[in-house]
Design a protein around this motif. Sequence first.
Motif, PDB file in Angstrom:
ATOM      1  N   GLY A 119      -8.165  32.908 -12.746  1.00 35.37           N
ATOM      2  CA  GLY A 119      -7.369  33.717 -11.823  1.00 35.37           C
ATOM      3  C   GLY A 119      -8.186  34.826 -11.182  1.00 35.37           C
ATOM      4  N   ALA A 120      -9.066  35.471 -11.955  1.00 31.83           N
ATOM      5  CA  ALA A 120      -9.907  36.531 -11.408  1.00 31.83           C
ATOM      6  C   ALA A 120     -10.890  35.962 -10.383  1.00 31.83           C
ATOM      7  N   ALA A 121     -11.478  34.818 -10.710  1.00 30.82           N
ATOM      8  CA  ALA A 121     -12.403  34.184  -9.763  1.00 30.82           C
ATOM      9  C   ALA A 121     -11.675  33.818  -8.467  1.00 30.82           C
ATOM     10  N   LEU A 122     -10.474  33.307  -8.604  1.00 24.02           N
ATOM     11  CA  LEU A 122      -9.681  32.956  -7.428  1.00 24.02           C
ATOM     12  C   LEU A 122      -9.336  34.204  -6.613  1.00 24.02           C
ATOM     13  N   ALA A 123      -9.033  35.307  -7.289  1.00 23.11           N
ATOM     14  CA  ALA A 123      -8.737  36.557  -6.582  1.00 23.11           C
ATOM     15  C   ALA A 123      -9.961  37.039  -5.807  1.00 23.11           C
ATOM     16  N   VAL A 124     -11.145  36.916  -6.400  1.00 23.82           N
ATOM     17  CA  VAL A 124     -12.373  37.303  -5.691  1.00 23.82           C
ATOM     18  C   VAL A 124     -12.564  36.423  -4.449  1.00 23.82           C
ATOM     19  N   ALA A 125     -12.396  35.112  -4.630  1.00 24.07           N
ATOM     20  CA  ALA A 125     -12.570  34.188  -3.504  1.00 24.07           C
ATOM     21  C   ALA A 125     -11.553  34.482  -2.395  1.00 24.07           C
ATOM     22  N   LEU A 126     -10.298  34.690  -2.775  1.00 27.45           N
ATOM     23  CA  LEU A 126      -9.266  34.976  -1.780  1.00 27.45           C
ATOM     24  C   LEU A 126      -9.494  36.331  -1.111  1.00 27.45           C
ATOM     25  N   GLY A 127      -9.982  37.287  -1.893  1.00 23.63           N
ATOM     26  CA  GLY A 127     -10.296  38.596  -1.326  1.00 23.63           C
ATOM     27  C   GLY A 127     -11.423  38.508  -0.311  1.00 23.63           C
ATOM     28  N   ALA A 128     -12.463  37.745  -0.648  1.00 23.01           N
ATOM     29  CA  ALA A 128     -13.575  37.564   0.283  1.00 23.01           C
ATOM     30  C   ALA A 128     -13.120  36.830   1.538  1.00 23.01           C
ATOM     31  N   PHE A 129     -12.298  35.815   1.351  1.00 29.18           N
ATOM     32  CA  PHE A 129     -11.752  35.086   2.491  1.00 29.18           C
ATOM     33  C   PHE A 129     -10.961  36.029   3.397  1.00 29.18           C
ATOM     34  N   GLY A 130     -10.161  36.881   2.788  1.00 29.68           N
ATOM     35  CA  GLY A 130      -9.374  37.828   3.573  1.00 29.68           C
ATOM     36  C   GLY A 130     -10.249  38.822   4.312  1.00 29.68           C
ATOM     37  N   ALA A 131     -11.246  39.345   3.621  1.00 32.46           N
ATOM     38  CA  ALA A 131     -12.105  40.367   4.218  1.00 32.46           C
ATOM     39  C   ALA A 131     -12.982  39.809   5.330  1.00 32.46           C
ATOM     40  N   HIS A 132     -13.438  38.587   5.163  1.00 31.84           N
ATOM     41  CA  HIS A 132     -14.380  38.034   6.134  1.00 31.84           C
ATOM     42  C   HIS A 132     -13.755  37.009   7.079  1.00 31.84           C
ATOM     43  N   GLY A 133     -12.826  36.233   6.570  1.00 33.39           N
ATOM     44  CA  GLY A 133     -12.271  35.161   7.385  1.00 33.39           C
ATOM     45  C   GLY A 133     -11.004  35.509   8.132  1.00 33.39           C
ATOM     46  N   LEU A 134     -10.314  36.530   7.650  1.00 34.59           N
ATOM     47  CA  LEU A 134      -9.021  36.844   8.262  1.00 34.59           C
ATOM     48  C   LEU A 134      -8.994  38.159   9.022  1.00 34.59           C
ATOM     49  N   LYS A 135     -10.043  38.953   8.921  1.00 36.20           N
ATOM     50  CA  LYS A 135     -10.003  40.287   9.530  1.00 36.20           C
ATOM     51  C   LYS A 135      -9.787  40.251  11.036  1.00 36.20           C
ATOM     52  N   ASP A 136     -10.252  39.186  11.686  1.00 30.67           N
ATOM     53  CA  ASP A 136     -10.056  39.071  13.129  1.00 30.67           C
ATOM     54  C   ASP A 136      -8.842  38.225  13.491  1.00 30.67           C
ATOM     55  N   THR A 137      -8.198  37.630  12.473  1.00 30.49           N
ATOM     56  CA  THR A 137      -7.068  36.732  12.706  1.00 30.49           C
ATOM     57  C   THR A 137      -5.729  37.413  12.477  1.00 30.49           C
ATOM     58  N   LEU A 138      -5.651  38.200  11.410  1.00 26.10           N
ATOM     59  CA  LEU A 138      -4.384  38.834  11.037  1.00 26.10           C
ATOM     60  C   LEU A 138      -4.243  40.208  11.674  1.00 26.10           C
ATOM     61  N   THR A 139      -3.006  40.623  11.865  1.00 26.07           N
ATOM     62  CA  THR A 139      -2.762  42.002  12.287  1.00 26.07           C
ATOM     63  C   THR A 139      -3.130  42.920  11.123  1.00 26.07           C
ATOM     64  N   GLU A 140      -3.274  44.173  11.420  1.00 22.97           N
ATOM     65  CA  GLU A 140      -3.615  45.146  10.375  1.00 22.97           C
ATOM     66  C   GLU A 140      -2.545  45.169   9.276  1.00 22.97           C
ATOM     67  N   ASP A 141      -1.278  45.088   9.677  1.00 24.77           N
ATOM     68  CA  ASP A 141      -0.179  45.086   8.709  1.00 24.77           C
ATOM     69  C   ASP A 141      -0.234  43.852   7.806  1.00 24.77           C
ATOM     70  N   MET A 142      -0.469  42.681   8.397  1.00 22.14           N
ATOM     71  CA  MET A 142      -0.516  41.442   7.599  1.00 22.14           C
ATOM     72  C   MET A 142      -1.765  41.391   6.722  1.00 22.14           C
ATOM     73  N   LEU A 143      -2.859  41.985   7.188  1.00 21.90           N
ATOM     74  CA  LEU A 143      -4.059  42.047   6.364  1.00 21.90           C
ATOM     75  C   LEU A 143      -3.814  42.943   5.150  1.00 21.90           C
ATOM     76  N   GLU A 144      -3.043  44.003   5.348  1.00 21.34           N
ATOM     77  CA  GLU A 144      -2.684  44.885   4.233  1.00 21.34           C
ATOM     78  C   GLU A 144      -1.783  44.156   3.233  1.00 21.34           C
ATOM     79  N   VAL A 145      -0.854  43.352   3.722  1.00 21.97           N
ATOM     80  CA  VAL A 145       0.012  42.536   2.851  1.00 21.97           C
ATOM     81  C   VAL A 145      -0.853  41.588   2.027  1.00 21.97           C
ATOM     82  N   TYR A 146      -1.788  40.924   2.675  1.00 19.73           N
ATOM     83  CA  TYR A 146      -2.693  39.986   1.997  1.00 19.73           C
ATOM     84  C   TYR A 146      -3.509  40.718   0.921  1.00 19.73           C
ATOM     85  N   GLU A 147      -4.047  41.881   1.283  1.00 19.21           N
ATOM     86  CA  GLU A 147      -4.852  42.661   0.331  1.00 19.21           C
ATOM     87  C   GLU A 147      -4.026  43.123  -0.865  1.00 19.21           C
TER      88      GLU A 147
END
Length: 127
Positions: free
Chosen positions: A12-40
């Motif tokens: 679960g921790a490894a998955l959280a790291v992977a999802l966090g990296a995906f969010g930080a690098h792959g979604l920062k230009d895709t999601l709105t600021e509000d949705m990026l905060e929800v994801y984080e």
Amino acid sequence: MSYKYFAYGAIGAALAVALGAFGAHGLKDTLTEDMLEVYETGVRYHMYHALALMLLALLSDRIGDAKLIRVAARLLIAGIILFSGSLYALALSDVKVLGAITPLGGVAFLAGWGCVAAAALRARNKV
């Protein structure tokens, strides 16, 4: 019990790291600021509870009541899936109704922590 749930926590921790990296690098230009905060928020609670699961596994022999500890571990896993999973899905799809699932995950987290507290208090009374 401890090895299995420790492994689940580590995965679960490894998955959280992977999802966090995906969010930080792959979604920062895709999601709105509000949705990026929800994801984080989903990632943060995912990691907290994955680490808690590992700690619980390490302490399970010292806390006592194996049944309550197993229930607590399962509730923490359910909380990760329901709480964090619904936030990931909400952020990625923007389907607002998914937000209705999030509180169920929160309840699972609270129930899991309640089981941990009950197991610890029972162990204390046996000493």
